[in-house]
Write a protein that holds these residues in place. Sequence first.
Motif, PDB file in Angstrom:
ATOM      1  N   THR A   2       0.839  -1.184   0.000  1.00 24.40           N
ATOM      2  CA  THR A   2       0.000   0.000   0.000  1.00 24.40           C
ATOM      3  C   THR A   2       0.878   1.239   0.000  1.00 24.40           C
ATOM      4  N   LEU A   4       1.166   5.101   0.936  1.00 28.97           N
ATOM      5  CA  LEU A   4       0.585   6.112   1.807  1.00 28.97           C
ATOM      6  C   LEU A   4       0.919   7.474   1.232  1.00 28.97           C
ATOM      7  N   LEU A   6       1.037  11.282   1.701  1.00 27.59           N
ATOM      8  CA  LEU A   6       1.092  12.149   2.859  1.00 27.59           C
ATOM      9  C   LEU A   6       1.468  13.554   2.430  1.00 27.59           C
TER      10      LEU A   6
END
Length: 64
Positions: A2, A4, A6
């Motif tokens: 996955t 992320l 940010l």
Amino acid sequence: MTTLRLSPEPRPLGKSGISVFPIAWGMWRLAGEDIAEARARVEAALDAGITLLDTADIYGCDTP
């Protein structure tokens, strides 16, 4: 795996009124006698935008 995503935008640190980078640098085990090297590491983190430096020494076992 996955990914992320940010945002590097500062975020509030609780109700303190302080804004910090969304990722902390866990500095535990930053040790040694070379002050210049330690300073260079901290300055590199600040230059990268990291403003949340976690210096707690409570993570994990402190045995060899």
